[in-house]
Design a protein around this motif. Structure first.
Motif, short mmCIF file in Angstrom:
data_model
loop_
_atom_site.label_atom_id
_atom_site.label_comp_id
_atom_site.label_asym_id
_atom_site.label_seq_id
_atom_site.Cartn_x
_atom_site.Cartn_y
_atom_site.Cartn_z
N LEU A 10 4.06 -1.10 5.66
CA LEU A 10 2.51 -1.68 6.45
C LEU A 10 3.04 -2.57 8.08
N LEU A 18 -5.80 -4.54 6.98
CA LEU A 18 -6.04 -3.33 5.11
C LEU A 18 -6.85 -4.71 4.39
N PRO A 39 1.24 2.28 2.57
CA PRO A 39 -0.42 1.61 2.24
C PRO A 39 -0.67 2.82 0.95
N CYS A 364 -5.41 4.49 2.89
CA CYS A 364 -4.41 5.12 3.16
C CYS A 364 -3.97 5.66 4.44
#
Length: 580
Positions: A10, A18, A39, A364
């Motif tokens: 990430l 997120l 993710p 994701c």
């Protein structure tokens, strides 16, 4: 396949993105851990963990839980218990009393519970019963993480059960809906708000047939009201749903003779295939409706609603707005609807009407992190934080914790009461939205989350930050030692450098932080500009130069916390910090 997965680690920016969207906030250390995850790995850590049940809310007057047993004269007054319930919900968002190892996943579950509350809304003053509110909240918690092996735990079945939920029966007058004198309130809102909707936002053509809304008709509402007739609020909470093991409403009459339920055949329009809903003879008692037959009719009706292609799309649009972006023009809405929403709806249907697989696939995806398409501001910083996200998220970022409600009841309610007070000042009347459609920011096209910002609410957002970092502030449960926080969280070499420290803080608290620089000549202006970053640094340094800050940091000067207040106040009282 527009929702292709992102299969790389990430990094800090994406991890912070997120965790801002999928939880109620994370610490810097938690962001750093997630920055190393893909993710799929990150979402697994958030949504695929075994989690403890919440501690029961406690009535301070008795020192005991009140929600599982009848309220007596020994308890606090009803309105006081309703306030304690709301504060208890805030405590779950803060993961109060939860082990640090579970805190972030616990917060992710509570974010889903909150989503369900914003969808199947409620109004405390109309429901008027803290136990009803508690059991509805527990119902949401039971269905929030529905990506489990049990096929009956899904959004469609939640829709059936919310239809006979005590709080919902009271909110939308389901208890007044009887054979021969049908009350249509819940039937109408079930269609318009909670399931099929009224079509894609901003694109609905004018209706040419009176009483036909394009996806359902007035006659459908009337027929649905008959399906839903004959139920009553159960103030004893003794009628238990065998699937959820939670209390639900009861039928008027008796379980073997639901005398107020319309037992006729209900005819629906072409929008539902001209289908009918009718009592199952095997569930009747000598031809009379029973609680079993009445609830079976509701499940038949819900099946018809979810068989209409528009229902999965409408549910997925709400999921998308909550976690990703709210489309503010018809052009934006159409562009997303024809691609992303279509894909989400397919996952929803093929996955057995479960929302967790839809949300996991979305979080994701490349789209969630990179967006693109018809607009340019629909990913990082594309949503204005709700008051709850701002207040709870800020406290969680700085590692503020509050005790479990049973461990220190007084301090628990003082802390959650202060949080709730700040949320209210920022114009979110928690559990008291203006109407049955819920909080405008989650549903009202085309403004959506922009409703959160007015001159008054923005001032109160800034005041919350000012008071949080004011070392001289009085009467606050929260005292953040900024010097100690920097000492614990920022490498010493960066902390001693005013420019590096400013950039480092920006990376974690602001959503758009690509290519940070203080040099106008090399600034690509893709996000936070050099001019803006220099402003933060200048406010931080005040009349000092950078060398003097380094000297003072290395000498551990006595007033470093006061100077750090300038940096954090300036950065977190910025428009950028209002964005998620």
């Amino acid at each position: 396949m527009p929702l292709l997965p992102l299969n790389v680690a990430l990094d800090v920016k994406r991890a912070a993105h997120l965790l801002r969207r999928a939880t109620f906030g994370a610490t810097k250390d938690q962001i750093d851990v997630f920055a190393q995850k893909t993710p799929a790995e990150a979402v697994g850590l958030l949504f695929r963990q075994g989690l403890p049940d919440p501690s029961l809310p406690i009535d301070p007057k008795t020192g005991q839980p009140w929600v599982l047993t009848p309220v007596t004269e020994a308890n606090s007054k009803g309105f006081e218990l309703e306030e304690y319930f709301k504060k208890w919900v805030i405590g779950q968002m803060m993961s109060a009393g939860v082990a640090e190892s579970d805190s972030l996943a616990y917060s992710a579950r509570e974010k889903l519970v909150h989503f369900l509350h914003t969808h199947f809304t409620t109004i405390t003053s109309k429901v008027g019963n803290s136990r009803s509110l508690y059991y509805q909240n527990q119902l949401f918690r039971q269905f929030a993480l529905d990506g489990v092996s049990d096929p009956d735990v899904n959004f469609k079945n939640l829709t059936a059960r919310i239809s006979v939920d005590n709080a919902m029966l009271r909110l939308l007058d389901g208890n007044l809906n009887v054979k021969g004198s049908e009350n249509e309130n819940y039937a109408r809102e079930l269609l318009e708000l909670y399931s099929i909707g009224r079509g894609l936002e901003g694109t609905q053509p004018p209706t040419t047939t009176p009483g036909d809304y394009g996806v359902y008709t007035e006659d459908d509402v009337k027929a649905a009201a008959k399906v839903l007739s004959g139920w009553d609020v159960d103030d004893t909470f003794a009628n238990i749903d065998l699937t959820t093991d939670l209390p639900r409403g009861k039928v008027k009459g008796s379980p073997t003779n639901a005398s107020s339920h319309d037992n006729s055949v209900k005819q629906f329009s072409a929008h539902f295939g001209n289908a009918t809903v009718q009592p199952d003879p095997a569930r009747l008692n000598g031809g009379n409706p029973t609680e079993d037959s009445a609830f079976d009719e509701i499940t038949q009706w819900i099946d018809l609603i979810y068989a209409n292609d528009e229902t999965p799309k409408n549910i997925c649009r709400k999921i998308y707005r909550f976690f990703v972006y709210a489309m503010h023009t018809p052009e934006e809405a159409i562009a997303i609807d024809d691609t992303i929403i279509k894909e989400m709806a397919l996952t929803f249907v093929t996955g057995g009407y479960k929302i967790q697989p839809v949300i996991e696939e979305l979080l994701c995806s490349i789209h969630f992190y990179e967006a693109g398409g018809a607009v340019t501001d629909d990913n990082f910083g594309g949503i204005i934080k709700s008051p709850i996200d701002l207040v709870v998220g800020t406290l969680r970022f700085f590692g503020v914790t509050i005790p479990d409600v049973a461990a220190d009841t007084t301090r628990f309610y003082e802390a959650t009461g202060e949080i709730l007070g700040n949320v209210t000042l920022q114009a979110m009347s928690f559990y008291e939205p203006y109407d049955v459609a819920g909080y405008d920011a989650y549903h009202q096209f085309p403004i959506y989350h922009r409703y959160w910002i007015t001159p008054n609410t923005l001032a109160n957002r800034y005041n919350f930050i000012r008071d949080l970092f004011n070392s001289m502030a009085q009467n606050s449960m929260f005292d953040i030692d900024l010097y100690q926080w920097v000492k614990n969280n920022i490498e010493n070499a960066k902390a001693a450098d005013a420019g590096l420290l400013t950039m480092e803080i920006a990376k974690y608290v602001l959503p758009v932080t690509d290519n940070l620089t203080f040099d106008d000549a090399t600034d690509d202006t893709s996000g936070l500009t050099a001019k803006r970053l220099n402003y933060f640094k200048a406010r931080f340094l005040q009349t000092f130069d950078e060398a003097y800050w380094t000297q003072r940091w290395n000498e551990n000067a006595a007033d470093l916390d006061a100077q750090l207040e300038y940096l954090f106040n300036t950065m977190l009282q910025s428009p950028e910090y209002q964005l998620a």
